[in-house]
Every structure is written in structure tokens, then in C-alpha cells.
Design a protein around this motif. Structure first.
Motif, PDB file in Angstrom:
ATOM      1  N   TYR A 130      34.646 -32.500  93.977  1.00  0.00           N
ATOM      2  CA  TYR A 130      33.939 -33.355  94.933  1.00  0.00           C
ATOM      3  C   TYR A 130      34.537 -33.167  96.325  1.00  0.00           C
ATOM      4  CZ  TYR A 130      32.515 -37.430  97.581  1.00  0.00           C
ATOM      5  OH  TYR A 130      32.036 -38.246  98.574  1.00  0.00           O
ATOM      6  N   GLU A 131      33.663 -32.876  97.289  1.00  0.00           N
ATOM      7  CA  GLU A 131      34.107 -32.616  98.659  1.00  0.00           C
ATOM      8  C   GLU A 131      33.395 -33.528  99.636  1.00  0.00           C
ATOM      9  OE1 GLU A 131      33.317 -28.466  99.170  1.00  0.00           O
ATOM     10  OE2 GLU A 131      34.988 -27.868  97.884  1.00  0.00           O
ATOM     11  N   PHE A 134      27.434 -36.174  92.622  1.00  0.00           N
ATOM     12  CA  PHE A 134      28.599 -35.689  91.891  1.00  0.00           C
ATOM     13  C   PHE A 134      29.057 -36.643  90.796  1.00  0.00           C
ATOM     14  CE2 PHE A 134      32.685 -33.742  91.195  1.00  0.00           C
ATOM     15  CZ  PHE A 134      32.439 -32.413  91.468  1.00  0.00           C
ATOM     16  N   PHE A 135      29.050 -37.944  91.109  1.00  0.00           N
ATOM     17  CA  PHE A 135      29.558 -38.931  90.166  1.00  0.00           C
ATOM     18  C   PHE A 135      28.460 -39.698  89.435  1.00  0.00           C
ATOM     19  CE2 PHE A 135      33.067 -38.588  93.282  1.00  0.00           C
ATOM     20  CZ  PHE A 135      34.035 -38.108  92.432  1.00  0.00           C
ATOM     21  N   THR A 187      30.250 -48.105  94.565  1.00  0.00           N
ATOM     22  CA  THR A 187      30.572 -47.611  93.230  1.00  0.00           C
ATOM     23  C   THR A 187      32.043 -47.214  93.238  1.00  0.00           C
ATOM     24  OG1 THR A 187      28.353 -46.815  92.711  1.00  0.00           O
ATOM     25  CG2 THR A 187      30.168 -45.772  91.523  1.00  0.00           C
ATOM     26  N   THR A 188      32.744 -47.589  92.190  1.00  0.00           N
ATOM     27  CA  THR A 188      34.159 -47.257  92.043  1.00  0.00           C
ATOM     28  C   THR A 188      34.297 -46.237  90.924  1.00  0.00           C
ATOM     29  OG1 THR A 188      34.817 -49.471  92.770  1.00  0.00           O
ATOM     30  CG2 THR A 188      36.448 -48.193  91.514  1.00  0.00           C
ATOM     31  N   VAL A 189      35.040 -45.157  91.203  1.00  0.00           N
ATOM     32  CA  VAL A 189      35.284 -44.105  90.219  1.00  0.00           C
ATOM     33  C   VAL A 189      36.792 -43.939  90.082  1.00  0.00           C
ATOM     34  CG1 VAL A 189      34.978 -41.656  89.656  1.00  0.00           C
ATOM     35  CG2 VAL A 189      33.132 -42.912  90.784  1.00  0.00           C
ATOM     36  N   GLY A 202      36.453 -43.495  84.403  1.00  0.00           N
ATOM     37  CA  GLY A 202      35.726 -44.750  84.568  1.00  0.00           C
ATOM     38  C   GLY A 202      34.860 -44.709  85.805  1.00  0.00           C
ATOM     39  N   SER A 203      33.683 -45.315  85.695  1.00  0.00           N
ATOM     40  CA  SER A 203      32.770 -45.433  86.825  1.00  0.00           C
ATOM     41  C   SER A 203      32.145 -46.820  86.758  1.00  0.00           C
ATOM     42  CB  SER A 203      31.693 -44.349  86.756  1.00  0.00           C
ATOM     43  OG  SER A 203      30.826 -44.451  87.852  1.00  0.00           O
ATOM     44  N   PHE A 204      32.175 -47.536  87.888  1.00  0.00           N
ATOM     45  CA  PHE A 204      31.763 -48.932  87.905  1.00  0.00           C
ATOM     46  C   PHE A 204      30.811 -49.168  89.076  1.00  0.00           C
ATOM     47  CE2 PHE A 204      35.936 -48.309  86.185  1.00  0.00           C
ATOM     48  CZ  PHE A 204      35.875 -48.983  84.978  1.00  0.00           C
ATOM     49  N   ALA A 205      29.569 -49.509  88.762  1.00  0.00           N
ATOM     50  CA  ALA A 205      28.563 -49.768  89.791  1.00  0.00           C
ATOM     51  C   ALA A 205      28.717 -51.184  90.327  1.00  0.00           C
ATOM     52  CB  ALA A 205      27.161 -49.577  89.210  1.00  0.00           C
TER      53      ALA A 205
END
Length: 169
Positions: free
Chosen positions: A32-33, A125-126, A133-135, A145-148
């Protein structure tokens, strides 16, 4: 035209897939860039291999984001964040710097990485479905983990993702 039932079934399946993939996902995300928020230099999650990372997407127009940035700032100075790279990724296309500065003021993110991603590669990407959103990335660059939406950094699912990220090699 699709029947309402078919559309609803597709939406439910898509939502279920997002929920399942967001919990304990193991997607490698080292590529991821984005760019530095102020200096515009290229940045990448690949630079953090070997360290756990928390990325949070945000935008000036997002109502939840101001509170989320403050929560992220509080988390960044907590014991749980020791050794964790904190990255706040702004997704605005053309917000004036004054608006960006206003949102960041008082957030406590002085030690955080501040990135800009106006083309929203973060979403692609995520697989993010909204802002914020927290990744959480493990040391090897794997998303654990991914949290919307806005999160409580003390919630058990996020804490489990952080624990997993810190224990990874």
C-alpha cells in the motif's frame, strides 16, 4: 432489471463477505502506497515490515473522523501502542490545508505518520467500505484486522488484532 430479492441477496452476501474478511483477515498488504500529507513524498507500508501498524483513514468532511482522530491520538500515547506505528491517512481530494490542519489540531497525533491518499487507494487496497476505517497490520505486513467506522481502541476485537500483530514475526 434485477428483482429486489436478487439485489438484496447480493447485498447480503457482499456484506457477509466483508464482515468475515474484516475479522482475522490475512491479506498481505506490504504494497500500500500513498504520500506524506505535507511533504508529498512517496510512502509505503513496506517501510514498516518488522513492526505492527495501525492505519486509520479519515477525511475533513467525515463527521466521525474528528473524534476518531482524537481517539487515535490518545491510543498513540498509550502503553498498548508502544512499538506500534500509527498512520493517519487523509483521503481528501482537494481540501484546503487549513481544513486539514483544523481536523488534526488537538488530535494528539504529533508522533504519528500523516499520509495523503486523494485517489483512495486505501479503499481498493484494504477493501474499506467507509471512512473512517481502521486496519491493523502484523509485523510481516499481513492485515490481521479491519474495522469500519469509528472504533474504541479498547474494544476486544481490536485488542485481539493488536495482540496478534505484536506477536507475529
Amino acid at each position: 432489471p434485477q428483482s429486489p430479492r436478487v439485489v438484496l441477496a447480493c447485498l447480503l452476501m457482499f456484506s457477509l463477505q466483508l464482515i468475515v474478511s474484516g475479522c482475522g483477515s490475512t491479506t498481505t498488504t506490504t504494497g500500500y502506497e500513498a504520500r506524506g500529507l505535507y511533504n508529498k513524498t512517496p510512502v509505503s507500508t513496506a517501510a514498516f515490515i518488522g513492526r505492527p501498524v495501525v492505519l486509520v483513514s479519515w477525511a475533513t468532511w467525515c463527521r466521525e473522523c474528528e473524534k476518531e482522530l482524537k481517539r487515535l491520538g490518545e491510543f498513540s500515547t498509550s502503553k498498548e501502542a508502544e512499538g506500534v506505528v500509527i498512520v493517519a491517512v487523509n483521503l481528501d481530494i482537494d481540501a484546503p490545508r487549513s481544513e486539514i490542519d483544523k481536523k488534526l489540531k488537538g488530535s494528539g497525533l504529533e508522533k504519528a505518520e500523516l499520509w495523503s491518499d486523494p485517489k483512495n487507494g486505501f479503499k481498493r487496497f484494504f477493501g474499506a467500505i467507509g471512512v473512517p476505517t481502521t486496519v491493523v497490520l502484523a509485523r510481516d505486513g499481513t492485515a490481521v484486522g479491519s474495522f469500519a467506522g469509528a472504533v474504541d481502541f479498547e474494544q476486544s476485537e481490536l485488542q485481539e488484532a493488536l495482540t496478534s500483530a505484536k506477536k507475529s514475526k
